[in-house]
Scaffold this motif. Structure first.
Motif, PDB file in Angstrom:
ATOM      1  N   GLU A  35       0.808  -1.214   0.000  1.00 38.86           N
ATOM      2  CA  GLU A  35       0.000   0.000   0.000  1.00 38.86           C
ATOM      3  C   GLU A  35       0.844   1.269   0.000  1.00 38.86           C
ATOM      4  O   GLU A  35       0.317   2.370  -0.064  1.00 38.86           O
ATOM      5  CB  GLU A  35      -0.947  -0.015   1.198  1.00 38.86           C
ATOM      6  N   SER A  36       2.149   1.110   0.064  1.00 41.40           N
ATOM      7  CA  SER A  36       3.046   2.251   0.108  1.00 41.40           C
ATOM      8  C   SER A  36       3.152   2.914  -1.259  1.00 41.40           C
ATOM      9  O   SER A  36       3.116   2.246  -2.295  1.00 41.40           O
ATOM     10  CB  SER A  36       4.432   1.799   0.560  1.00 41.40           C
ATOM     11  N   ALA A  37       3.342   4.225  -1.243  1.00 40.34           N
ATOM     12  CA  ALA A  37       3.593   4.960  -2.482  1.00 40.34           C
ATOM     13  C   ALA A  37       5.023   4.731  -2.966  1.00 40.34           C
ATOM     14  O   ALA A  37       5.344   4.980  -4.125  1.00 40.34           O
ATOM     15  CB  ALA A  37       3.350   6.450  -2.262  1.00 40.34           C
ATOM     16  N   THR A  38       5.884   4.238  -2.082  1.00 36.74           N
ATOM     17  CA  THR A  38       7.274   3.949  -2.440  1.00 36.74           C
ATOM     18  C   THR A  38       7.317   2.671  -3.254  1.00 36.74           C
ATOM     19  O   THR A  38       6.773   1.650  -2.834  1.00 36.74           O
ATOM     20  CB  THR A  38       8.135   3.784  -1.171  1.00 36.74           C
ATOM     21  N   PRO A  39       7.947   2.708  -4.431  1.00 36.25           N
ATOM     22  CA  PRO A  39       8.012   1.506  -5.270  1.00 36.25           C
ATOM     23  C   PRO A  39       8.700   0.349  -4.534  1.00 36.25           C
ATOM     24  O   PRO A  39       9.617   0.575  -3.736  1.00 36.25           O
ATOM     25  CB  PRO A  39       8.855   1.945  -6.477  1.00 36.25           C
ATOM     26  N   PRO A  40       8.269  -0.879  -4.811  1.00 34.89           N
ATOM     27  CA  PRO A  40       8.854  -2.041  -4.129  1.00 34.89           C
ATOM     28  C   PRO A  40      10.376  -2.126  -4.246  1.00 34.89           C
ATOM     29  O   PRO A  40      11.051  -2.452  -3.270  1.00 34.89           O
ATOM     30  CB  PRO A  40       8.178  -3.235  -4.801  1.00 34.89           C
ATOM     31  N   TYR A  41      10.942  -1.811  -5.423  1.00 37.21           N
ATOM     32  CA  TYR A  41      12.395  -1.896  -5.566  1.00 37.21           C
ATOM     33  C   TYR A  41      13.083  -0.939  -4.600  1.00 37.21           C
ATOM     34  O   TYR A  41      14.130  -1.239  -4.037  1.00 37.21           O
ATOM     35  CB  TYR A  41      12.855  -1.630  -7.009  1.00 37.21           C
ATOM     36  N   ASP A  42      12.475   0.240  -4.384  1.00 37.18           N
ATOM     37  CA  ASP A  42      13.075   1.232  -3.496  1.00 37.18           C
ATOM     38  C   ASP A  42      12.924   0.818  -2.028  1.00 37.18           C
ATOM     39  O   ASP A  42      13.804   1.084  -1.209  1.00 37.18           O
ATOM     40  CB  ASP A  42      12.448   2.601  -3.739  1.00 37.18           C
ATOM     41  N   GLN A  43      11.825   0.154  -1.699  1.00 37.29           N
ATOM     42  CA  GLN A  43      11.662  -0.378  -0.344  1.00 37.29           C
ATOM     43  C   GLN A  43      12.746  -1.423  -0.061  1.00 37.29           C
ATOM     44  O   GLN A  43      13.358  -1.419   1.011  1.00 37.29           O
ATOM     45  CB  GLN A  43      10.283  -1.018  -0.179  1.00 37.29           C
ATOM     46  N   ILE A  44      12.987  -2.296  -1.037  1.00 34.46           N
ATOM     47  CA  ILE A  44      14.014  -3.336  -0.888  1.00 34.46           C
ATOM     48  C   ILE A  44      15.388  -2.680  -0.748  1.00 34.46           C
ATOM     49  O   ILE A  44      16.161  -3.004   0.149  1.00 34.46           O
ATOM     50  CB  ILE A  44      13.993  -4.306  -2.089  1.00 34.46           C
ATOM     51  N   ARG A  45      15.690  -1.752  -1.646  1.00 31.63           N
ATOM     52  CA  ARG A  45      16.982  -1.069  -1.632  1.00 31.63           C
ATOM     53  C   ARG A  45      17.234  -0.376  -0.304  1.00 31.63           C
ATOM     54  O   ARG A  45      18.276  -0.555   0.315  1.00 31.63           O
ATOM     55  CB  ARG A  45      17.050  -0.045  -2.772  1.00 31.63           C
ATOM     56  N   SER A  46      16.254   0.385   0.177  1.00 29.59           N
ATOM     57  CA  SER A  46      16.471   1.157   1.400  1.00 29.59           C
ATOM     58  C   SER A  46      16.571   0.253   2.629  1.00 29.59           C
ATOM     59  O   SER A  46      17.364   0.530   3.537  1.00 29.59           O
ATOM     60  CB  SER A  46      15.372   2.204   1.583  1.00 29.59           C
ATOM     61  N   GLN A  47      15.819  -0.829   2.649  1.00 28.34           N
ATOM     62  CA  GLN A  47      15.891  -1.725   3.798  1.00 28.34           C
ATOM     63  C   GLN A  47      17.229  -2.466   3.848  1.00 28.34           C
ATOM     64  O   GLN A  47      17.822  -2.608   4.919  1.00 28.34           O
ATOM     65  CB  GLN A  47      14.729  -2.714   3.781  1.00 28.34           C
ATOM     66  N   ILE A  48      17.713  -2.916   2.703  1.00 27.48           N
ATOM     67  CA  ILE A  48      19.018  -3.593   2.689  1.00 27.48           C
ATOM     68  C   ILE A  48      20.119  -2.599   3.041  1.00 27.48           C
ATOM     69  O   ILE A  48      21.025  -2.910   3.825  1.00 27.48           O
ATOM     70  CB  ILE A  48      19.276  -4.288   1.337  1.00 27.48           C
ATOM     71  N   ALA A  49      20.041  -1.386   2.520  1.00 30.25           N
ATOM     72  CA  ALA A  49      21.037  -0.360   2.851  1.00 30.25           C
ATOM     73  C   ALA A  49      21.020  -0.080   4.355  1.00 30.25           C
ATOM     74  O   ALA A  49      22.085   0.064   4.976  1.00 30.25           O
ATOM     75  CB  ALA A  49      20.770   0.919   2.061  1.00 30.25           C
ATOM     76  N   SER A  50      19.839  -0.038   4.953  1.00 30.87           N
ATOM     77  CA  SER A  50      19.733   0.182   6.401  1.00 30.87           C
ATOM     78  C   SER A  50      20.332  -0.978   7.184  1.00 30.87           C
ATOM     79  O   SER A  50      21.025  -0.773   8.183  1.00 30.87           O
ATOM     80  CB  SER A  50      18.269   0.364   6.819  1.00 30.87           C
TER      81      SER A  50
END
Length: 129
Positions: free
Chosen positions: A10-25
């Motif tokens: 349901e997020s406005a953030t694209p799935p690829y960006d959610q994956i990228r930011s979580q792995i970076a974190s």
């Protein structure tokens, strides 16, 4: 790596960006350490219920940022160079997970970044010592 990455559909953030930011974190807080192997694109895509291209794009952006590297025989691993410069190694993985959850909750509520930041700053100021 057991999958600590989640997708908020349901997020406005694209799935690829959610994956990228979580792995970076996870790299920034030291939960993913240099040389640690990441799941294959296909395995992570299957676990998350997304297309392999979505995970591939996230991995490509992480590789471009120097946080991960692809090795032919060893798969995709956390880069020693990227892990060293990715953030505060003393930060808690629990706090990072809470931040991800907060952002996802804010997105579901329709909250933009500025409003979320003002809310966090207000609460931080009211609870600081």
């Amino acid at each position: 790596m057991n999958t600590r990455v989640t997708i908020d559909v349901e997020s406005a953030t694209p799935p690829y960006d959610q994956i990228r930011s979580q792995i970076a974190s996870l790299i920034a807080v030291g939960s993913l350490t240099p040389g640690m192997r990441l799941p294959t694109v296909r395995n992570l895509a299957s676990d998350l219920g997304v297309a392999p291209g979505t995970v591939g794009r996230a991995y490509k952006e992480l590789e471009t940022a120097g946080l991960i590297e692809s090795r032919r025989r060893n798969g995709t691993v956390v880069s020693a160079h990227g892990a060293a410069r990715s953030g505060n190694p003393d930060a808690s993985a629990e706090v990072s997970a809470a931040v991800v959850h907060l952002i996802q909750t804010a997105r579901r509520a329709g909250m933009d970044n500025d409003t979320l930041l003002r809310l966090v700053e207000a609460h931080s100021a009211s609870t600081s010592h």
